[in-house]
Design a protein around this motif. Structure first.
Motif, PDB file in Angstrom:
ATOM      1  N   UNK A   1       0.837  -1.208   0.000  1.00 33.82           N
ATOM      2  CA  UNK A   1       0.000   0.000   0.000  1.00 33.82           C
ATOM      3  C   UNK A   1       0.866   1.251   0.000  1.00 33.82           C
ATOM      4  N   UNK A   2       1.960   1.216   0.746  1.00 35.56           N
ATOM      5  CA  UNK A   2       2.873   2.362   0.774  1.00 35.56           C
ATOM      6  C   UNK A   2       3.505   2.555  -0.596  1.00 35.56           C
ATOM      7  N   UNK A   3       3.979   1.451  -1.183  1.00 38.52           N
ATOM      8  CA  UNK A   3       4.620   1.517  -2.494  1.00 38.52           C
ATOM      9  C   UNK A   3       3.645   2.050  -3.546  1.00 38.52           C
ATOM     10  N   UNK A   4       2.417   1.565  -3.534  1.00 38.26           N
ATOM     11  CA  UNK A   4       1.415   2.020  -4.490  1.00 38.26           C
ATOM     12  C   UNK A   4       1.106   3.501  -4.300  1.00 38.26           C
ATOM     13  N   UNK A   5       1.071   3.960  -3.056  1.00 36.94           N
ATOM     14  CA  UNK A   5       0.781   5.367  -2.773  1.00 36.94           C
ATOM     15  C   UNK A   5       1.894   6.265  -3.300  1.00 36.94           C
ATOM     16  N   UNK A   6       3.130   5.875  -3.085  1.00 39.61           N
ATOM     17  CA  UNK A   6       4.274   6.665  -3.561  1.00 39.61           C
ATOM     18  C   UNK A   6       4.294   6.702  -5.085  1.00 39.61           C
ATOM     19  N   UNK A   7       3.992   5.578  -5.717  1.00 43.53           N
ATOM     20  CA  UNK A   7       4.091   5.481  -7.175  1.00 43.53           C
ATOM     21  C   UNK A   7       2.894   6.093  -7.905  1.00 43.53           C
ATOM     22  N   UNK A   8       1.787   6.302  -7.214  1.00 43.64           N
ATOM     23  CA  UNK A   8       0.566   6.776  -7.867  1.00 43.64           C
ATOM     24  C   UNK A   8       0.451   8.288  -7.879  1.00 43.64           C
ATOM     25  N   UNK A   9      -0.288   8.792  -8.859  1.00 47.12           N
ATOM     26  CA  UNK A   9      -0.570  10.228  -8.882  1.00 47.12           C
ATOM     27  C   UNK A   9      -1.800  10.549  -8.044  1.00 47.12           C
ATOM     28  N   UNK A  10      -2.698   9.558  -7.863  1.00 50.01           N
ATOM     29  CA  UNK A  10      -3.911   9.729  -7.062  1.00 50.01           C
ATOM     30  C   UNK A  10      -4.166   8.459  -6.265  1.00 50.01           C
ATOM     31  N   UNK A  11      -4.784   8.641  -5.098  1.00 52.31           N
ATOM     32  CA  UNK A  11      -5.226   7.521  -4.269  1.00 52.31           C
ATOM     33  C   UNK A  11      -6.729   7.701  -4.093  1.00 52.31           C
ATOM     34  N   UNK A  12      -7.486   6.682  -4.483  1.00 53.00           N
ATOM     35  CA  UNK A  12      -8.936   6.791  -4.493  1.00 53.00           C
ATOM     36  C   UNK A  12      -9.544   5.526  -3.909  1.00 53.00           C
ATOM     37  N   UNK A  13     -10.475   5.702  -2.962  1.00 52.76           N
ATOM     38  CA  UNK A  13     -11.203   4.561  -2.420  1.00 52.76           C
ATOM     39  C   UNK A  13     -12.354   4.192  -3.331  1.00 52.76           C
ATOM     40  N   UNK A  14     -12.980   3.059  -3.039  1.00 51.02           N
ATOM     41  CA  UNK A  14     -14.111   2.621  -3.854  1.00 51.02           C
ATOM     42  C   UNK A  14     -15.412   3.306  -3.443  1.00 51.02           C
ATOM     43  N   UNK A  15     -15.397   3.978  -2.304  1.00 59.87           N
ATOM     44  CA  UNK A  15     -16.555   4.736  -1.814  1.00 59.87           C
ATOM     45  C   UNK A  15     -16.012   5.850  -0.925  1.00 59.87           C
ATOM     46  N   UNK A  16     -16.839   6.839  -0.628  1.00 57.87           N
ATOM     47  CA  UNK A  16     -16.391   7.968   0.198  1.00 57.87           C
ATOM     48  C   UNK A  16     -15.858   7.492   1.542  1.00 57.87           C
ATOM     49  N   UNK A  17     -16.547   6.536   2.166  1.00 64.54           N
ATOM     50  CA  UNK A  17     -16.098   6.012   3.454  1.00 64.54           C
ATOM     51  C   UNK A  17     -14.730   5.350   3.335  1.00 64.54           C
ATOM     52  N   UNK A  18     -14.526   4.589   2.289  1.00 60.21           N
ATOM     53  CA  UNK A  18     -13.237   3.924   2.071  1.00 60.21           C
ATOM     54  C   UNK A  18     -12.131   4.951   1.859  1.00 60.21           C
ATOM     55  N   UNK A  19     -12.403   5.980   1.078  1.00 63.19           N
ATOM     56  CA  UNK A  19     -11.412   7.035   0.849  1.00 63.19           C
ATOM     57  C   UNK A  19     -11.035   7.719   2.165  1.00 63.19           C
ATOM     58  N   UNK A  20     -12.039   7.973   2.998  1.00 62.29           N
ATOM     59  CA  UNK A  20     -11.780   8.610   4.300  1.00 62.29           C
ATOM     60  C   UNK A  20     -10.946   7.701   5.193  1.00 62.29           C
ATOM     61  N   UNK A  21     -11.234   6.413   5.193  1.00 66.38           N
ATOM     62  CA  UNK A  21     -10.443   5.461   5.984  1.00 66.38           C
ATOM     63  C   UNK A  21      -8.993   5.418   5.507  1.00 66.38           C
ATOM     64  N   UNK A  22      -8.791   5.468   4.201  1.00 70.34           N
ATOM     65  CA  UNK A  22      -7.422   5.501   3.678  1.00 70.34           C
ATOM     66  C   UNK A  22      -6.682   6.735   4.190  1.00 70.34           C
TER      67      UNK A  22
END
Length: 109
Positions: A15-36
């Motif tokens: 998850x850390x590697x994907x976050x560093x490599x990505x331009x955006x981090x998006x959850x599948x729903x608003x609640x999921x995005x907030x938890x991230x």
């Protein structure tokens, strides 16, 4: 924020590697995005707040109905036309049919 976990055993924190490599981090729903943002990746969220977003495309409900219940899909299309497949808000057009007993009993083709 190390990409490598040392405990309980050594490994890559994907998850850390994907976050560093990505331009955006998006959850599948608003609640999921907030938890991230708040629980899973709070250090990254603080470092790159603009990277964290929530975009829901709304395809899931339409595709679910269309694929899981083709008879219901046909019934809806017969009542309000095919536009509901690309615009879920159009399902409100079914409300007038709710009080018509034959509409509730009708079997799709």
């Amino acid at each position: 924020m190390s990409m490598i976990a040392e405990h309980p055993e050594r490994g890559v924190r994907m998850a850390f590697l994907a976050t560093v490599a990505s331009s955006k981090v998006n959850g599948v729903a608003a609640l999921h995005s907030q938890l991230l943002r708040d629980k899973v990746l709070p250090d990254f969220s603080e470092l790159w707040p603009d990277k964290f977003t929530n975009v829901t495309n709304g395809v899931t409900p339409r595709r679910f109905v269309k694929l899981s219940n083709p008879r219901l899909s046909d019934l809806i299309t017969d009542a309000i036309g095919p536009g509901w497949v690309t615009d879920l808000e159009r399902l409100k057009e079914l409300e007038p049919y709710a009080d018509i007993p034959r509409s509730r009993r009708r079997s799709p083709r």
